[in-house]
Write a protein that holds these residues in place. Sequence first.
Motif, mmCIF file in Angstrom:
data_model
loop_
_atom_site.group_PDB
_atom_site.id
_atom_site.type_symbol
_atom_site.label_atom_id
_atom_site.label_comp_id
_atom_site.label_asym_id
_atom_site.label_seq_id
_atom_site.Cartn_x
_atom_site.Cartn_y
_atom_site.Cartn_z
ATOM 1 N N ASP A 145 8.368 -9.558 3.819
ATOM 2 C CA ASP A 145 8.925 -9.890 4.732
ATOM 3 C C ASP A 145 8.082 -10.473 6.065
ATOM 4 O OD1 ASP A 145 11.371 -9.348 3.592
ATOM 5 O OD2 ASP A 145 11.809 -7.527 4.819
ATOM 6 N N SER A 146 6.466 -10.368 5.622
ATOM 7 C CA SER A 146 5.642 -10.978 6.615
ATOM 8 C C SER A 146 4.897 -12.174 6.206
ATOM 9 C CB SER A 146 4.780 -9.874 6.845
ATOM 10 O OG SER A 146 3.841 -9.752 5.879
ATOM 11 N N ASP A 147 4.160 -12.826 6.922
ATOM 12 C CA ASP A 147 3.449 -13.918 6.810
ATOM 13 C C ASP A 147 1.900 -13.395 6.281
ATOM 14 O OD1 ASP A 147 5.530 -15.563 7.335
ATOM 15 O OD2 ASP A 147 5.161 -15.790 9.522
ATOM 16 N N THR A 148 1.845 -12.384 6.034
ATOM 17 C CA THR A 148 0.749 -11.660 5.656
ATOM 18 C C THR A 148 0.217 -12.082 4.310
ATOM 19 O OG1 THR A 148 1.118 -9.602 6.541
ATOM 20 C CG2 THR A 148 -0.843 -9.446 5.072
ATOM 21 N N LYS A 149 -1.166 -12.738 4.135
ATOM 22 C CA LYS A 149 -1.635 -13.371 3.166
ATOM 23 C C LYS A 149 -2.586 -12.341 2.270
ATOM 24 C CE LYS A 149 0.280 -17.353 3.957
ATOM 25 N NZ LYS A 149 1.637 -17.484 3.101
ATOM 26 N N ILE A 150 -2.321 -12.216 0.953
ATOM 27 C CA ILE A 150 -2.986 -11.199 0.344
ATOM 28 C C ILE A 150 -3.651 -11.740 -0.958
ATOM 29 C CG2 ILE A 150 -1.423 -9.309 1.031
ATOM 30 C CD1 ILE A 150 0.169 -9.432 -1.716
ATOM 31 N N ILE A 151 -4.806 -11.137 -1.470
ATOM 32 C CA ILE A 151 -5.405 -11.363 -2.667
ATOM 33 C C ILE A 151 -5.303 -10.301 -3.556
ATOM 34 C CG2 ILE A 151 -7.653 -12.098 -3.760
ATOM 35 C CD1 ILE A 151 -8.221 -13.551 -1.300
ATOM 36 N N ILE A 152 -4.982 -10.448 -4.969
ATOM 37 C CA ILE A 152 -4.768 -9.273 -5.715
ATOM 38 C C ILE A 152 -5.372 -9.654 -6.964
ATOM 39 C CG2 ILE A 152 -2.445 -8.687 -4.774
ATOM 40 C CD1 ILE A 152 -1.169 -10.013 -7.303
ATOM 41 N N GLN A 153 -5.518 -8.748 -8.167
ATOM 42 C CA GLN A 153 -6.270 -9.061 -9.193
ATOM 43 C C GLN A 153 -5.274 -9.120 -10.500
ATOM 44 O OE1 GLN A 153 -7.211 -6.070 -7.365
ATOM 45 N NE2 GLN A 153 -8.413 -7.180 -5.892
ATOM 46 N N ASP A 154 -5.856 -9.993 -11.600
ATOM 47 C CA ASP A 154 -4.762 -9.962 -12.661
ATOM 48 C C ASP A 154 -4.648 -8.691 -13.361
ATOM 49 O OD1 ASP A 154 -3.784 -10.703 -15.086
ATOM 50 O OD2 ASP A 154 -4.876 -12.929 -14.895
ATOM 51 N N PRO A 155 -3.618 -8.393 -13.667
ATOM 52 C CA PRO A 155 -3.325 -7.151 -14.402
ATOM 53 C C PRO A 155 -3.886 -7.251 -15.818
ATOM 54 C CG PRO A 155 -1.311 -8.047 -14.005
ATOM 55 C CD PRO A 155 -2.354 -8.818 -13.277
ATOM 56 N N ARG A 156 -3.999 -8.227 -16.258
ATOM 57 C CA ARG A 156 -4.356 -8.435 -17.831
ATOM 58 C C ARG A 156 -6.009 -8.238 -18.093
ATOM 59 N NH1 ARG A 156 -1.415 -13.950 -18.106
ATOM 60 N NH2 ARG A 156 -2.332 -14.005 -15.998
ATOM 61 N N SER A 157 -6.707 -8.156 -16.729
ATOM 62 C CA SER A 157 -8.019 -8.130 -17.007
ATOM 63 C C SER A 157 -8.748 -7.056 -15.916
ATOM 64 C CB SER A 157 -8.916 -9.534 -16.708
ATOM 65 O OG SER A 157 -8.443 -9.998 -15.418
ATOM 66 N N SER A 158 -7.876 -6.775 -15.094
ATOM 67 C CA SER A 158 -8.459 -5.807 -13.958
ATOM 68 C C SER A 158 -7.480 -4.692 -13.906
ATOM 69 C CB SER A 158 -8.239 -6.450 -12.764
ATOM 70 O OG SER A 158 -8.577 -5.771 -11.648
ATOM 71 N N THR A 159 -8.258 -3.272 -13.812
ATOM 72 C CA THR A 159 -7.493 -2.365 -13.689
ATOM 73 C C THR A 159 -6.915 -1.984 -12.149
ATOM 74 O OG1 THR A 159 -9.758 -1.202 -12.931
ATOM 75 C CG2 THR A 159 -8.981 -0.781 -15.133
ATOM 76 N N PRO A 160 -7.364 -2.629 -11.235
ATOM 77 C CA PRO A 160 -6.599 -2.630 -9.916
ATOM 78 C C PRO A 160 -5.424 -3.456 -9.769
ATOM 79 C CG PRO A 160 -8.970 -2.762 -9.390
ATOM 80 C CD PRO A 160 -8.998 -3.011 -10.971
ATOM 81 N N GLY A 161 -5.522 -4.532 -10.629
ATOM 82 C CA GLY A 161 -4.440 -5.399 -10.965
ATOM 83 C C GLY A 161 -3.123 -4.617 -11.691
ATOM 84 N N LEU A 162 -3.774 -4.105 -12.677
ATOM 85 C CA LEU A 162 -2.619 -3.239 -13.580
ATOM 86 C C LEU A 162 -2.246 -2.070 -12.668
ATOM 87 C CD1 LEU A 162 -1.230 -2.757 -16.068
ATOM 88 C CD2 LEU A 162 -3.076 -1.277 -16.978
ATOM 89 N N GLY A 163 -3.053 -1.501 -11.825
ATOM 90 C CA GLY A 163 -2.590 -0.548 -11.098
ATOM 91 C C GLY A 163 -1.551 -0.975 -9.994
ATOM 92 N N LEU A 164 -1.610 -1.990 -9.542
ATOM 93 C CA LEU A 164 -0.728 -2.706 -8.499
ATOM 94 C C LEU A 164 0.646 -2.946 -9.353
ATOM 95 C CD1 LEU A 164 0.023 -3.739 -5.794
ATOM 96 C CD2 LEU A 164 -0.602 -5.960 -6.389
ATOM 97 N N LEU A 165 0.659 -3.275 -10.625
ATOM 98 C CA LEU A 165 1.767 -3.454 -11.344
ATOM 99 C C LEU A 165 2.658 -1.946 -11.459
ATOM 100 C CD1 LEU A 165 1.451 -5.638 -14.427
ATOM 101 C CD2 LEU A 165 2.009 -6.133 -11.892
#
Length: 326
Positions: A145-165
């Motif tokens: 709901d905010s205007d906060t801008k975030i950067i995430i990692q691709d879950p297909r190549s990155s464990t943090p990205g998959l962790g976020l999913l």
Amino acid sequence: MKHLLIAAGLLSATSAIAADKPQLTVYTYDSFVSDWGPGPQVKEAFEAVCDCELNLVGVEDGAALLSRVRLEGENSDADVVLGLDTNLIASARETGLFAPNSVSADFALPIAWTDDTFTPYDWGYFAFVHKADATAPANFRALADSDTKIIIQDPRSSTPGLGLLMWVKAAYGDEAPEIWAGLSDNIVTVTKGWSEAYGLFLEGESDMVLSYTTSPAYHLIAEDDGSKAASAFDEGNYLQVEVAAKLAATDQAELADQFLQFMVSDAFQQIIPTTNWMYPAVTPAEGLPKGFDTLTVPAKSLLFSPDEAAAVRDQALAEWQNALSQ
């Protein structure tokens, strides 16, 4: 000329001795083998006790490790893979490429550990890191709901990205698509790995970046900088346990087992907190470095078992892709 011949002979003998040493090849993620990562210290410490050469090969981020090993199959150059996590264990086991080991350790993990193939070496909680003086959203709905801008990692190549999913799915279940729809316009970019994402955040490209509750320790300890903080979310934060395992096809099985046992020793574990910036899987004799006591500790921990993570992965990935393609 005689001196040159003697020197050449010594050089040749030295090269022969080095060539006679067995080589252990470990696939891991790029940040592990970087100059500031654990790799250089781990290599020095293990080679001091193994009478071998440790070859650390960086393969992008964690999830890319499994893809590469699966592609190479039994012909992989790797003897050990270091950098998978609990979200990938079931998929890794299904390949049939990994073999059990006899590692024993007094693990200091938030969960019980009984797996005899995949050995933990560190752990932490996924979190969004931000400037300490900024007012950060306290949950995913508030973030969306905010205007906060975030950067995430691709879950297909990155464990943090998959962790976020897994984090979103564990917290919201069938409502996960709604959360992703809300988050889609907050996402500045999706990177292949953690290093690129965190670097962009430090360059001011976003307000928050997907990382770990332990990430601020780096700035505090290595840079004497207390300007970064990590958010504990109301829904809870997702736990990551990073693991290593030996390949069944390795021709250095005994050396691979020696490395895995070394991995849970004090010599290895004391390196982890201030190079990989995670909690060690086995508490070092000297304890945790000063500064770790100031870190955010989530009130609630979320975690799918390896089988649960494998069961929901495809659906969670489809929900993420659908939201970002709108």
